[in-house]
Write a protein that holds these residues in place. Structure first.
Motif, PDB file in Angstrom:
ATOM      1  N   VAL A   1      17.100  70.034  15.724  1.00 39.21           N
ATOM      2  CA  VAL A   1      15.788  69.409  15.890  1.00 39.21           C
ATOM      3  C   VAL A   1      14.940  70.223  16.860  1.00 39.21           C
ATOM      4  CG1 VAL A   1      16.742  67.105  15.485  1.00 39.21           C
ATOM      5  CG2 VAL A   1      16.483  67.947  17.846  1.00 39.21           C
ATOM      6  N   LEU A   2      13.633  69.952  16.831  1.00 41.96           N
ATOM      7  CA  LEU A   2      12.721  70.423  17.864  1.00 41.96           C
ATOM      8  C   LEU A   2      12.333  69.212  18.688  1.00 41.96           C
ATOM      9  CD1 LEU A   2      10.308  72.831  15.921  1.00 41.96           C
ATOM     10  CD2 LEU A   2      12.511  73.330  16.991  1.00 41.96           C
TER      11      LEU A   2
ATOM     12  N   GLU B   1      10.258  67.445  15.407  1.00 41.48           N
ATOM     13  CA  GLU B   1      10.580  67.980  14.082  1.00 41.48           C
ATOM     14  C   GLU B   1      12.078  67.876  13.876  1.00 41.48           C
ATOM     15  OE1 GLU B   1       8.607  69.010  11.739  1.00 41.48           O
ATOM     16  OE2 GLU B   1       6.707  69.531  12.732  1.00 41.48           O
TER      17      GLU B   1
ATOM     18  N   VAL C   1      14.910  69.631  11.734  1.00 40.31           N
ATOM     19  CA  VAL C   1      15.188  70.792  10.888  1.00 40.31           C
ATOM     20  C   VAL C   1      16.325  70.476   9.927  1.00 40.31           C
ATOM     21  CG1 VAL C   1      15.908  73.211  10.870  1.00 40.31           C
ATOM     22  CG2 VAL C   1      14.345  72.379  12.651  1.00 40.31           C
TER      23      VAL C   1
ATOM     24  N   LEU D   1      14.483  74.126  20.709  1.00 39.54           N
ATOM     25  CA  LEU D   1      15.297  74.085  19.497  1.00 39.54           C
ATOM     26  C   LEU D   1      16.690  73.655  19.922  1.00 39.54           C
ATOM     27  CD1 LEU D   1      15.860  74.572  16.505  1.00 39.54           C
ATOM     28  CD2 LEU D   1      16.213  77.000  17.034  1.00 39.54           C
TER      29      LEU D   1
ATOM     30  N   ALA E   1       6.295  74.917  17.303  1.00 35.67           N
ATOM     31  CA  ALA E   1       6.555  73.903  16.276  1.00 35.67           C
ATOM     32  C   ALA E   1       6.201  74.388  14.882  1.00 35.67           C
ATOM     33  CB  ALA E   1       5.783  72.625  16.603  1.00 35.67           C
TER      34      ALA E   1
ATOM     35  N   ALA F   1       9.007  75.272  12.280  1.00 41.39           N
ATOM     36  CA  ALA F   1       9.978  74.281  11.812  1.00 41.39           C
ATOM     37  C   ALA F   1      10.287  74.451  10.329  1.00 41.39           C
ATOM     38  CB  ALA F   1       9.469  72.873  12.094  1.00 41.39           C
ATOM     39  N   ASN F   2       9.262  74.669   9.514  1.00 37.29           N
ATOM     40  CA  ASN F   2       9.507  74.785   8.081  1.00 37.29           C
ATOM     41  C   ASN F   2      10.307  76.044   7.760  1.00 37.29           C
ATOM     42  OD1 ASN F   2       9.078  73.770   5.347  1.00 37.29           O
ATOM     43  ND2 ASN F   2       7.854  75.625   5.048  1.00 37.29           N
TER      44      ASN F   2
ATOM     45  N   ARG G   1      13.835  75.285   8.457  1.00 37.46           N
ATOM     46  CA  ARG G   1      14.410  74.451   7.387  1.00 37.46           C
ATOM     47  C   ARG G   1      14.821  75.318   6.202  1.00 37.46           C
ATOM     48  NH1 ARG G   1       9.689  71.267   8.501  1.00 37.46           N
ATOM     49  NH2 ARG G   1      10.215  69.548   9.926  1.00 37.46           N
TER      50      ARG G   1
END
Length: 322
Positions: A2-3, A17, A19, A48, A66, A69-70, A73
């Motif tokens: 996660v963030l 976020e 992840v 992170l 941030a 994040a994508n 992922r």
């Protein structure tokens, strides 16, 4: 994974976020990692955080914007495909991946290439780390995807010295004739000074750019030259092994020929290549190895064990054929 950002007025973190995992945005981490920067305030880049699914304690990998994040992922979504056999990685050649297939690794490398030496330090470190541990054969996905000039600039930066092996390897896939000259100048300087620093990657990249015609030079300059040091010899063997394993730019059969030359040139060290030959199901060296054992030429116990293991595997393979 996660963030999370600090919560104002409390020793807590709030997830901004997710992840990977079953956590939710807005969840509070009441027991954050103890190594976080105590001066961090709301509005700072999020941390992170990762943890084992069976553990409660989080570990911080650092801060990252941030907006990444994508990308993270996508990175963790690359998966193992049943039936693909992961191969040894560069530069240590000792690690193996138990989670990614070749296809997954190629996808992963394509994802990290644009983030190499990114302005966000953690994103850059993650990208370099994935490149550094990727199986050699999968890095060819970098061809035409990254500018050789950028790689050259990273190799010229002494602050990035720890990353030079991975970037040298990368140059072998994206470089041109000017890079051949550059690499070979460095290799010749290393040869003259007996410096093995980054030598496996330099020889490996040179072989990638020059192809099998360069193997004879390695045989002459490192195997036949009695003044070479052990680190230099091991560097040359490692570079050839990675290419033999990939079996692409330099055919495996040419590497096997080089290994046979190594056995002839340096009989006491013949065991250094025994495991690789066995892993490639090459058994025609059995007669030579048996003779070396009989003559007590191989004094090192580890090398002797490797040769004995090779002969045992060769016998099993021949018995299976019969």
């Amino acid at each position: 994974m996660v963030l999370a950002v600090p919560v104002a007025g409390a020793n807590q973190l709030r997830m901004v976020e997710v992840v990977k995992g079953e956590d939710a945005v807005g969840d509070i981490i009441a027991d954050p990692p103890t190594d976080l920067d105590p001066t961090a305030a709301p509005g700072s880049d999020p941390y992170l955080l990762v943890r084992d699914p069976l553990a409660s304690q989080w570990t911080s990998l650092g801060t990252i914007r941030a907006e990444y994040a994508n990308w993270l992922r996508q990175l963790v979504a690359t998966v193992f495909v049943k039936g693909d056999r992961p191969r040894p990685t560069w530069p240590s050649n000792m690690q193996t991946s138990s989670t990614l297939s070749y296809a997954g690794w190629r996808q992963r490398i394509a994802l990290v290439l644009p983030y190499l030496e990114n302005s966000d330090p953690l994103a850059a470190r993650i990208a370099w780390g994935e490149l550094a541990r990727a199986p050699y054969a999968t890095v060819d996905v970098a061809r035409s995807r990254i500018d050789a000039a950028a790689v050259e600039s990273w190799l010229d930066d002494p602050k990035l010295a720890s990353r030079h092996p991975a970037y040298t390897l990368l140059l072998g896939f994206v470089g041109g004739s000017a890079d051949v000259a550059r690499l070979e100048q460095h290799i010749e300087a290393a040869w003259s000074s007996h410096d093995a620093t980054n030598l496996p990657a330099m020889i490996g990249a040179d072989l990638e750019l020059r192809g099998p015609s360069r193997v004879g030079w390695v045989e002459a300059m490192y195997f036949a030259d009695r003044s070479r040091t052990m680190p230099e010899i091991e560097a040359a063997l490692l570079a050839l092994n990675v290419h033999g394993d990939a079996n692409r730019t330099v055919p495996r059969q040419r590497v096997i020929q080089a290994y046979r030359a190594f056995i002839r040139e340096r009989p006491p060290m013949a065991g250094f290549v025994a495991q690789q030959l066995a892993d490639w199901d090459y058994w025609d060296a059995a007669t030579e190895y048996a003779a070396l054992l009989k003559s007590n030429t191989i004094a090192d116990p580890a090398s002797e064990f490797a040769v004995v293991n090779y002969l045992q595997r060769a016998a099993s393979a021949n018995a299976a054929l019969e």
